[in-house]
Design an enzyme around this catalytic site. Sequence first.
Site, PDB file in Angstrom:
ATOM      1  N   LYS A  57      30.892  54.185  42.497  1.00 51.34           N
ATOM      2  CA  LYS A  57      32.352  54.088  42.443  1.00 51.34           C
ATOM      3  C   LYS A  57      32.934  54.502  43.788  1.00 51.34           C
ATOM      4  CE  LYS A  57      32.931  58.747  40.584  1.00 51.34           C
ATOM      5  NZ  LYS A  57      33.501  59.599  39.535  1.00 51.34           N
ATOM      6  N   ARG A 111      31.259  48.192  43.698  1.00 56.30           N
ATOM      7  CA  ARG A 111      31.719  49.537  43.349  1.00 56.30           C
ATOM      8  C   ARG A 111      32.913  49.451  42.430  1.00 56.30           C
ATOM      9  NH1 ARG A 111      30.233  54.091  46.398  1.00 56.30           N
ATOM     10  NH2 ARG A 111      28.551  53.372  47.714  1.00 56.30           N
ATOM     11  N   ASN A 127      39.170  39.734  42.553  1.00 55.78           N
ATOM     12  CA  ASN A 127      37.715  39.899  42.486  1.00 55.78           C
ATOM     13  C   ASN A 127      37.066  38.597  42.052  1.00 55.78           C
ATOM     14  OD1 ASN A 127      35.186  41.366  42.366  1.00 55.78           O
ATOM     15  ND2 ASN A 127      35.366  41.307  40.133  1.00 55.78           N
ATOM     16  N   HIS A 177      33.730  37.110  40.085  1.00 50.37           N
ATOM     17  CA  HIS A 177      32.682  37.545  39.155  1.00 50.37           C
ATOM     18  C   HIS A 177      31.844  36.345  38.733  1.00 50.37           C
ATOM     19  CE1 HIS A 177      30.708  40.195  36.327  1.00 50.37           C
ATOM     20  NE2 HIS A 177      30.756  39.188  35.476  1.00 50.37           N
TER      21      HIS A 177
HETATM   22  C1  GAR Z   1      28.617  36.963  43.944  1.00 52.40           C
HETATM   23  O1  GAR Z   1      27.822  36.169  43.084  1.00 52.40           O
HETATM   24  C2  GAR Z   1      29.701  37.655  43.148  1.00 52.40           C
HETATM   25  O2  GAR Z   1      30.174  36.891  42.072  1.00 52.40           O
HETATM   26  C3  GAR Z   1      28.983  38.885  42.672  1.00 52.40           C
HETATM   27  O3  GAR Z   1      28.213  39.280  43.778  1.00 52.40           O
HETATM   28  C4  GAR Z   1      27.795  38.128  44.493  1.00 52.40           C
HETATM   29  C5  GAR Z   1      28.033  38.349  45.972  1.00 52.40           C
HETATM   30  O4  GAR Z   1      27.371  37.399  46.716  1.00 52.40           O
HETATM   31  N1  GAR Z   1      29.921  39.907  42.271  1.00 52.40           N
HETATM   32  C6  GAR Z   1      29.726  40.686  41.221  1.00 52.40           C
HETATM   33  O5  GAR Z   1      28.747  40.629  40.513  1.00 52.40           O
HETATM   34  C7  GAR Z   1      30.849  41.667  40.958  1.00 52.40           C
HETATM   35  N2  GAR Z   1      30.698  42.293  39.673  1.00 52.40           N
HETATM   36  P1  GAR Z   1      27.646  37.258  48.270  1.00 52.40           P
HETATM   37  O6  GAR Z   1      27.469  38.643  48.890  1.00 52.40           O
HETATM   38  O7  GAR Z   1      26.611  36.287  48.754  1.00 52.40           O
HETATM   39  O8  GAR Z   1      29.054  36.741  48.438  1.00 52.40           O
END
Ligand code: GAR
Length: 190
Positions: A65, A93, A109, A111
């Site tokens: 966090k 985080r 964000n 997701h």
């Molecule tokens: C992405 O798939 C995003 O949706 C996810 O992290 C990845 C980042 O990829 N985010 C989460 O899971 C948030 N809870 P990147 O660093 O290649 O952009």
Amino acid sequence: MRVVLLGSGRGSNAEAILNAQREGRLGRAQVVAIFTDKPDAPMLQLGPRFGVPAQFVDPAPFKTKLEGPGEERFIAAIRAAQADLLVLAGFMRVLKPGFLDAFAGRIINLHPSLLPSFPGLDGIGQAFRHGVKVTGCTVHEVNAAVDGGRILAQEPVCIEETDTLETLASKIHAAEHRLLPAVIARLSGA
Ligand code: GAR
């Protein structure tokens, strides 16, 4: 619209946003800074490639966090960049009220699932293991509920019998790379 990107890892979505800007597909939005909570995040290499300041900000003392001194350092860095919009592109985080209040209504964000299904960690793996036939990605406003803010846009992705976790992940990332720049352009008023 001054955009700050926050991430923790690979940075493929940050790269998609910067490519969209380079190609004139980001509307009135302009990426003015990239901040990560990991000193070795590959995302930092995007800075010199795209001519945008990219910087590690120490998130200590917590691991999952952002609170206390680390939260204050992030708030100061983002304020200094005069951000109109904060984009969480793989920022792993949980944000707390101090940060959320500082940038209320200005944080979005990404997701990797069709929320409200499969919030939290490993949205792609959760959907794959559950055996759903359609998943996808979501861009939403950030509030105190983890992955719970108002949904701005989604793109569905079908899971075929032949898909593996790896092929599904690449389809979802491709969808994310289309969706997130398009939402930023829309929010910029373009
Ligand atoms: C992405 O798939 C995003 O949706 C996810 O992290 C990845 C980042 O990829 N985010 C989460 O899971 C948030 N809870 P990147 O660093 O290649 O952009």
